[in-house]
Scaffold this motif. Sequence first.
Motif, PDB file in Angstrom:
ATOM      1  N   THR A  74       5.883   6.896  -5.106  1.00  0.00           N
ATOM      2  CA  THR A  74       4.877   6.564  -5.739  1.00  0.00           C
ATOM      3  C   THR A  74       4.300   5.330  -5.122  1.00  0.00           C
ATOM      4  N   GLN A  75       2.834   5.197  -4.917  1.00  0.00           N
ATOM      5  CA  GLN A  75       2.277   4.085  -4.139  1.00  0.00           C
ATOM      6  C   GLN A  75       1.585   3.292  -5.398  1.00  0.00           C
ATOM      7  N   VAL A  76       2.115   1.770  -5.539  1.00  0.00           N
ATOM      8  CA  VAL A  76       1.722   0.918  -6.582  1.00  0.00           C
ATOM      9  C   VAL A  76       0.855  -0.321  -5.795  1.00  0.00           C
ATOM     10  N   ARG A  77       0.097  -0.919  -6.745  1.00  0.00           N
ATOM     11  CA  ARG A  77      -0.445  -2.017  -6.332  1.00  0.00           C
ATOM     12  C   ARG A  77       0.496  -3.180  -7.225  1.00  0.00           C
ATOM     13  N   VAL A  78       1.006  -4.308  -6.752  1.00  0.00           N
ATOM     14  CA  VAL A  78       1.813  -5.226  -7.261  1.00  0.00           C
ATOM     15  C   VAL A  78       1.189  -6.387  -7.206  1.00  0.00           C
ATOM     16  N   LYS A  79       1.290  -7.398  -7.850  1.00  0.00           N
ATOM     17  CA  LYS A  79       1.029  -8.901  -8.109  1.00  0.00           C
ATOM     18  C   LYS A  79       2.299  -9.512  -8.357  1.00  0.00           C
ATOM     19  N   PHE A  80       2.318 -10.369  -7.316  1.00  0.00           N
ATOM     20  CA  PHE A  80       3.630 -11.480  -7.163  1.00  0.00           C
ATOM     21  C   PHE A  80       3.456 -12.378  -8.594  1.00  0.00           C
ATOM     22  N   LEU A  81       4.637 -12.730  -9.119  1.00  0.00           N
ATOM     23  CA  LEU A  81       4.696 -13.464 -10.233  1.00  0.00           C
ATOM     24  C   LEU A  81       4.610 -14.684  -9.705  1.00  0.00           C
ATOM     25  N   ASP A  82       5.145 -15.173  -8.810  1.00  0.00           N
ATOM     26  CA  ASP A  82       5.020 -16.540  -8.457  1.00  0.00           C
ATOM     27  C   ASP A  82       3.679 -17.022  -7.528  1.00  0.00           C
ATOM     28  N   ASP A  83       3.147 -15.999  -7.074  1.00  0.00           N
ATOM     29  CA  ASP A  83       1.621 -16.199  -6.385  1.00  0.00           C
ATOM     30  C   ASP A  83       0.824 -15.170  -7.139  1.00  0.00           C
ATOM     31  N   GLN A  84       0.069 -15.540  -8.291  1.00  0.00           N
ATOM     32  CA  GLN A  84      -0.695 -14.696  -9.075  1.00  0.00           C
ATOM     33  C   GLN A  84      -2.077 -14.072  -8.199  1.00  0.00           C
ATOM     34  N   ASN A  85      -2.470 -14.867  -7.333  1.00  0.00           N
ATOM     35  CA  ASN A  85      -3.681 -14.334  -6.546  1.00  0.00           C
ATOM     36  C   ASN A  85      -3.098 -13.175  -5.482  1.00  0.00           C
ATOM     37  N   ARG A  86      -2.299 -13.000  -5.111  1.00  0.00           N
ATOM     38  CA  ARG A  86      -1.536 -12.231  -4.119  1.00  0.00           C
ATOM     39  C   ARG A  86      -1.484 -10.649  -4.584  1.00  0.00           C
ATOM     40  N   LEU A  87      -1.982  -9.741  -3.996  1.00  0.00           N
ATOM     41  CA  LEU A  87      -1.851  -8.090  -4.542  1.00  0.00           C
ATOM     42  C   LEU A  87      -1.578  -7.573  -3.036  1.00  0.00           C
ATOM     43  N   ILE A  88      -0.625  -6.597  -3.070  1.00  0.00           N
ATOM     44  CA  ILE A  88      -0.151  -5.739  -2.110  1.00  0.00           C
ATOM     45  C   ILE A  88      -0.030  -4.494  -2.661  1.00  0.00           C
ATOM     46  N   MET A  89      -0.050  -3.408  -1.774  1.00  0.00           N
ATOM     47  CA  MET A  89       0.371  -2.051  -2.004  1.00  0.00           C
ATOM     48  C   MET A  89       1.918  -1.955  -1.788  1.00  0.00           C
ATOM     49  N   ARG A  90       2.692  -1.077  -2.406  1.00  0.00           N
ATOM     50  CA  ARG A  90       3.818  -0.882  -1.916  1.00  0.00           C
ATOM     51  C   ARG A  90       4.388   0.418  -2.265  1.00  0.00           C
ATOM     52  N   ASN A  91       5.190   1.080  -1.757  1.00  0.00           N
ATOM     53  CA  ASN A  91       5.840   2.338  -2.125  1.00  0.00           C
ATOM     54  C   ASN A  91       7.065   2.390  -2.747  1.00  0.00           C
ATOM     55  N   VAL A  92       7.313   2.922  -3.968  1.00  0.00           N
ATOM     56  CA  VAL A  92       8.114   3.032  -4.949  1.00  0.00           C
ATOM     57  C   VAL A  92       8.894   4.333  -5.041  1.00  0.00           C
ATOM     58  N   LYS A  93      10.423   4.431  -4.977  1.00  0.00           N
ATOM     59  CA  LYS A  93      10.995   5.434  -5.136  1.00  0.00           C
ATOM     60  C   LYS A  93      11.588   5.614  -6.334  1.00  0.00           C
ATOM     61  N   GLY A  94      11.557   6.555  -7.151  1.00  0.00           N
ATOM     62  CA  GLY A  94      12.000   6.657  -8.605  1.00  0.00           C
ATOM     63  C   GLY A  94      10.766   6.433  -9.568  1.00  0.00           C
ATOM     64  N   PRO A  95      11.067   6.378 -10.941  1.00  0.00           N
ATOM     65  CA  PRO A  95      10.134   6.288 -12.029  1.00  0.00           C
ATOM     66  C   PRO A  95       9.631   4.836 -11.919  1.00  0.00           C
ATOM     67  N   VAL A  96       8.483   4.712 -11.910  1.00  0.00           N
ATOM     68  CA  VAL A  96       7.776   3.594 -12.097  1.00  0.00           C
ATOM     69  C   VAL A  96       6.456   3.802 -12.999  1.00  0.00           C
ATOM     70  N   ARG A  97       6.156   2.990 -13.689  1.00  0.00           N
ATOM     71  CA  ARG A  97       4.735   2.767 -14.599  1.00  0.00           C
ATOM     72  C   ARG A  97       4.099   1.148 -14.671  1.00  0.00           C
ATOM     73  N   GLU A  98       3.117   1.040 -15.046  1.00  0.00           N
ATOM     74  CA  GLU A  98       2.139  -0.175 -14.938  1.00  0.00           C
ATOM     75  C   GLU A  98       3.168  -1.174 -15.977  1.00  0.00           C
ATOM     76  N   GLY A  99       3.287  -2.208 -15.492  1.00  0.00           N
ATOM     77  CA  GLY A  99       3.995  -3.374 -16.164  1.00  0.00           C
ATOM     78  C   GLY A  99       5.383  -3.731 -15.913  1.00  0.00           C
ATOM     79  N   ASP A 100       5.997  -2.650 -14.997  1.00  0.00           N
ATOM     80  CA  ASP A 100       7.167  -2.912 -14.526  1.00  0.00           C
ATOM     81  C   ASP A 100       7.376  -3.777 -13.634  1.00  0.00           C
ATOM     82  N   ILE A 101       8.361  -4.324 -13.609  1.00  0.00           N
ATOM     83  CA  ILE A 101       8.806  -5.510 -12.616  1.00  0.00           C
ATOM     84  C   ILE A 101       9.555  -5.343 -11.618  1.00  0.00           C
TER      85      ILE A 101
END
Length: 99
Positions: A58-85
């Motif tokens: 699953t491709q997801v867009r993530v926001k870093f908790l320590d740097d709120q301005n930074r968004l990147i795309m990541r590939n995730v294997k396994g179940p994932v949904r919005e709000g997951d850390i």
Amino acid sequence: FSSEYQRERERDERRERERRKRERFSWTSRYRSTMEAPLKLAIVVKVMGRTGSRGQVTQVRVKFLDDQNRLIMRNVKGPVREGDILTLLESEREARRLR
């Protein structure tokens, strides 16, 4: 004196062999370079879609908790949904866009 030295040397060699055997089967030895860098926490902002030959990633867009301005795309294997850390071992690499 020499037999005592010989026993000590054999004991040290045995300990070294055991340590190498443990390290060979431990996951930390494979990720030693990434373990030196601190782990990054990122929250899933948006699930972009499935990718991989069978849709197992699953491709997801993530926001870093320590740097709120930074968004990147990541590939995730396994179940994932919005709000997951996610705990990222490596935070510089960005996934290529879906086709």
